[in-house]
Design a protein around this motif. Sequence first.
Motif, mmCIF file in Angstrom:
data_model
loop_
_atom_site.group_PDB
_atom_site.id
_atom_site.type_symbol
_atom_site.label_atom_id
_atom_site.label_comp_id
_atom_site.label_asym_id
_atom_site.label_seq_id
_atom_site.Cartn_x
_atom_site.Cartn_y
_atom_site.Cartn_z
ATOM 1 N N ILE A 1 -4.029 -4.512 -3.130
ATOM 2 C CA ILE A 1 -3.303 -4.939 -1.935
ATOM 3 C C ILE A 1 -2.050 -4.082 -1.740
ATOM 4 O O ILE A 1 -1.450 -3.618 -2.702
ATOM 5 C CB ILE A 1 -2.919 -6.429 -1.984
ATOM 6 C CG1 ILE A 1 -1.893 -6.694 -3.088
ATOM 7 C CG2 ILE A 1 -4.149 -7.296 -2.160
ATOM 8 C CD1 ILE A 1 -1.256 -8.059 -3.008
ATOM 9 N N LEU A 2 -1.689 -3.891 -0.495
ATOM 10 C CA LEU A 2 -0.472 -3.148 -0.143
ATOM 11 C C LEU A 2 0.701 -4.119 -0.107
ATOM 12 O O LEU A 2 0.605 -5.184 0.496
ATOM 13 C CB LEU A 2 -0.649 -2.481 1.223
ATOM 14 C CG LEU A 2 0.458 -1.535 1.675
ATOM 15 C CD1 LEU A 2 0.506 -0.304 0.776
ATOM 16 C CD2 LEU A 2 0.207 -1.113 3.123
ATOM 17 N N LYS A 3 1.763 -3.764 -0.770
ATOM 18 C CA LYS A 3 2.943 -4.649 -0.831
ATOM 19 C C LYS A 3 3.720 -4.616 0.498
ATOM 20 O O LYS A 3 3.667 -3.635 1.232
ATOM 21 C CB LYS A 3 3.849 -4.203 -1.970
ATOM 22 C CG LYS A 3 3.223 -4.437 -3.355
ATOM 23 C CD LYS A 3 4.006 -3.810 -4.468
ATOM 24 C CE LYS A 3 5.349 -4.497 -4.666
ATOM 25 N NZ LYS A 3 6.068 -3.927 -5.838
ATOM 26 N N PHE B 1 -6.250 -14.123 -1.518
ATOM 27 C CA PHE B 1 -5.786 -12.923 -0.825
ATOM 28 C C PHE B 1 -5.888 -13.061 0.695
ATOM 29 O O PHE B 1 -5.852 -12.069 1.410
ATOM 30 C CB PHE B 1 -6.613 -11.712 -1.267
ATOM 31 C CG PHE B 1 -6.520 -11.429 -2.743
ATOM 32 C CD1 PHE B 1 -5.357 -10.918 -3.299
ATOM 33 C CD2 PHE B 1 -7.601 -11.668 -3.577
ATOM 34 C CE1 PHE B 1 -5.270 -10.650 -4.658
ATOM 35 C CE2 PHE B 1 -7.532 -11.406 -4.930
ATOM 36 C CZ PHE B 1 -6.356 -10.898 -5.476
ATOM 37 N N SER B 2 -6.009 -14.274 1.180
ATOM 38 C CA SER B 2 -6.245 -14.490 2.615
ATOM 39 C C SER B 2 -5.111 -13.962 3.482
ATOM 40 O O SER B 2 -5.334 -13.543 4.610
ATOM 41 C CB SER B 2 -6.464 -15.980 2.883
ATOM 42 O OG SER B 2 -5.363 -16.753 2.432
ATOM 43 N N ASN B 3 -3.884 -13.977 2.981
ATOM 44 C CA ASN B 3 -2.734 -13.512 3.776
ATOM 45 C C ASN B 3 -2.194 -12.175 3.273
ATOM 46 O O ASN B 3 -1.047 -11.820 3.541
ATOM 47 C CB ASN B 3 -1.619 -14.561 3.752
ATOM 48 C CG ASN B 3 -2.035 -15.861 4.399
ATOM 49 O OD1 ASN B 3 -2.698 -15.862 5.440
ATOM 50 N ND2 ASN B 3 -1.669 -16.979 3.783
ATOM 51 N N LYS B 4 -3.034 -11.429 2.538
ATOM 52 C CA LYS B 4 -2.602 -10.162 1.960
ATOM 53 C C LYS B 4 -3.220 -8.979 2.711
ATOM 54 O O LYS B 4 -4.277 -9.084 3.335
ATOM 55 C CB LYS B 4 -3.001 -10.092 0.479
ATOM 56 C CG LYS B 4 -2.478 -11.246 -0.368
ATOM 57 C CD LYS B 4 -0.963 -11.241 -0.477
ATOM 58 C CE LYS B 4 -0.492 -12.352 -1.415
ATOM 59 N NZ LYS B 4 0.986 -12.369 -1.555
ATOM 60 N N ASN B 5 -2.532 -7.850 2.608
ATOM 61 C CA ASN B 5 -3.027 -6.620 3.217
ATOM 62 C C ASN B 5 -3.908 -5.897 2.193
ATOM 63 O O ASN B 5 -3.436 -5.115 1.374
ATOM 64 C CB ASN B 5 -1.853 -5.740 3.637
ATOM 65 C CG ASN B 5 -2.301 -4.521 4.416
ATOM 66 O OD1 ASN B 5 -3.487 -4.293 4.617
ATOM 67 N ND2 ASN B 5 -1.341 -3.732 4.860
ATOM 68 N N ILE B 6 -5.209 -6.175 2.222
ATOM 69 C CA ILE B 6 -6.136 -5.620 1.244
ATOM 70 C C ILE B 6 -6.489 -4.180 1.619
ATOM 71 O O ILE B 6 -6.967 -3.900 2.718
ATOM 72 C CB ILE B 6 -7.409 -6.474 1.154
ATOM 73 C CG1 ILE B 6 -7.070 -7.897 0.671
ATOM 74 C CG2 ILE B 6 -8.419 -5.822 0.207
ATOM 75 C CD1 ILE B 6 -8.271 -8.824 0.620
ATOM 76 N N ILE B 7 -6.248 -3.260 0.671
ATOM 77 C CA ILE B 7 -6.606 -1.864 0.865
ATOM 78 C C ILE B 7 -8.048 -1.613 0.451
ATOM 79 O O ILE B 7 -8.800 -0.903 1.118
ATOM 80 C CB ILE B 7 -5.683 -0.945 0.033
ATOM 81 C CG1 ILE B 7 -4.220 -1.140 0.418
ATOM 82 C CG2 ILE B 7 -6.079 0.518 0.209
ATOM 83 C CD1 ILE B 7 -3.263 -0.347 -0.450
ATOM 84 N N TYR B 8 -8.436 -2.235 -0.664
ATOM 85 C CA TYR B 8 -9.767 -1.981 -1.213
ATOM 86 C C TYR B 8 -10.180 -3.159 -2.085
ATOM 87 O O TYR B 8 -9.354 -3.759 -2.773
ATOM 88 C CB TYR B 8 -9.757 -0.692 -2.047
ATOM 89 C CG TYR B 8 -11.100 -0.321 -2.646
ATOM 90 C CD1 TYR B 8 -12.123 0.177 -1.849
ATOM 91 C CD2 TYR B 8 -11.330 -0.455 -4.012
ATOM 92 C CE1 TYR B 8 -13.355 0.526 -2.400
ATOM 93 C CE2 TYR B 8 -12.555 -0.100 -4.571
ATOM 94 C CZ TYR B 8 -13.557 0.382 -3.756
ATOM 95 O OH TYR B 8 -14.765 0.725 -4.292
ATOM 96 N N SER B 9 -11.470 -3.470 -2.059
ATOM 97 C CA SER B 9 -11.991 -4.565 -2.870
ATOM 98 C C SER B 9 -13.401 -4.208 -3.329
ATOM 99 O O SER B 9 -14.190 -3.645 -2.560
ATOM 100 C CB SER B 9 -12.008 -5.868 -2.059
ATOM 101 O OG SER B 9 -12.509 -6.935 -2.844
ATOM 102 N N LYS B 10 -13.705 -4.532 -4.582
ATOM 103 C CA LYS B 10 -15.017 -4.205 -5.125
ATOM 104 C C LYS B 10 -15.367 -5.158 -6.253
ATOM 105 O O LYS B 10 -14.507 -5.552 -7.038
ATOM 106 C CB LYS B 10 -15.030 -2.764 -5.650
ATOM 107 C CG LYS B 10 -16.368 -2.325 -6.234
ATOM 108 C CD LYS B 10 -16.300 -0.906 -6.767
ATOM 109 C CE LYS B 10 -17.635 -0.482 -7.365
ATOM 110 N NZ LYS B 10 -17.577 0.902 -7.897
#
Length: 267
Positions: free
Chosen positions: A265-267, A227-236
């Motif tokens: 992640i946000l698309k 997910f290094s190049n992704k727009n992460i909204i939330y992670s747990k």
Amino acid sequence: MSRNVKYYNTKTIETPTYIEYYEYEYPIFSKKSDEKSSSKLEWLNDDTRNREFDELGTREKYDSLKRKQKHYEAMRWEVARIVDCNFDKATKFVTLTFQDNVTDVEFSNIEFKKFIQRLNRRLAKKSQKANYLATWEKQKRGTIHYHVIFFSLGYIKKSELEKIWSNGFVQINKVDVDSRENRGRYLSKYFSKDLDIKEHKKKAFFKSQNLKTPIVRKTTSSKLHDFSNKNIIYSKKYTQKVLDFKEFDNKNCIFKEGDVQYTKILK
């Protein structure tokens, strides 16, 4: 490379706005619908579901409360996803209130069903049908009212909708949130209220059959997602109990705890 199998260690849930990833430490085994009577998972058919709540023992009541509370909390997530899949400019949030002090859920649910039938007859004149999600809630005085999310609902006067409801008052609100990824979360909060009451009623949530649903994929893979190049909204990261098939026998169900990595992640 991932492939579809009878068990999985990765699940993705995709809506038009975001993708949710669940990565499991231990594989999750799927259960075929035609194996309900002979499957090793037969123990899941808890006989407490066939008895009234008052007939259960103290421990059974506690377990039933926790299990059903967990179910309805999970429903809030599902509602948020369905909202995202069906949201459009004509989406409206409607509250239906009884003028009389109606406290009987079974009666109010029948009245809600009649309301939807009358509304559909009205919409049928324009070759339309109601697309909706709904739940009931109790006011402080005990009176029941309904929260309804209508999708693709064209203009309709409040007075006309009250006439169709025919039980009291109607409030119509346009959904206005700060960002598209928050609209489902904002609306779904109404579906997690009164859990202590709802869990003993057969019908707490309503939805039309013509709604779009998220895309769910269950796969097995030896690699974790990057997910290094992704727009992460939330992670747990959390743990959950899974059935240990290696230790399973016909009389005892053995569970073990495994890690779950959740990423949205946000698309």
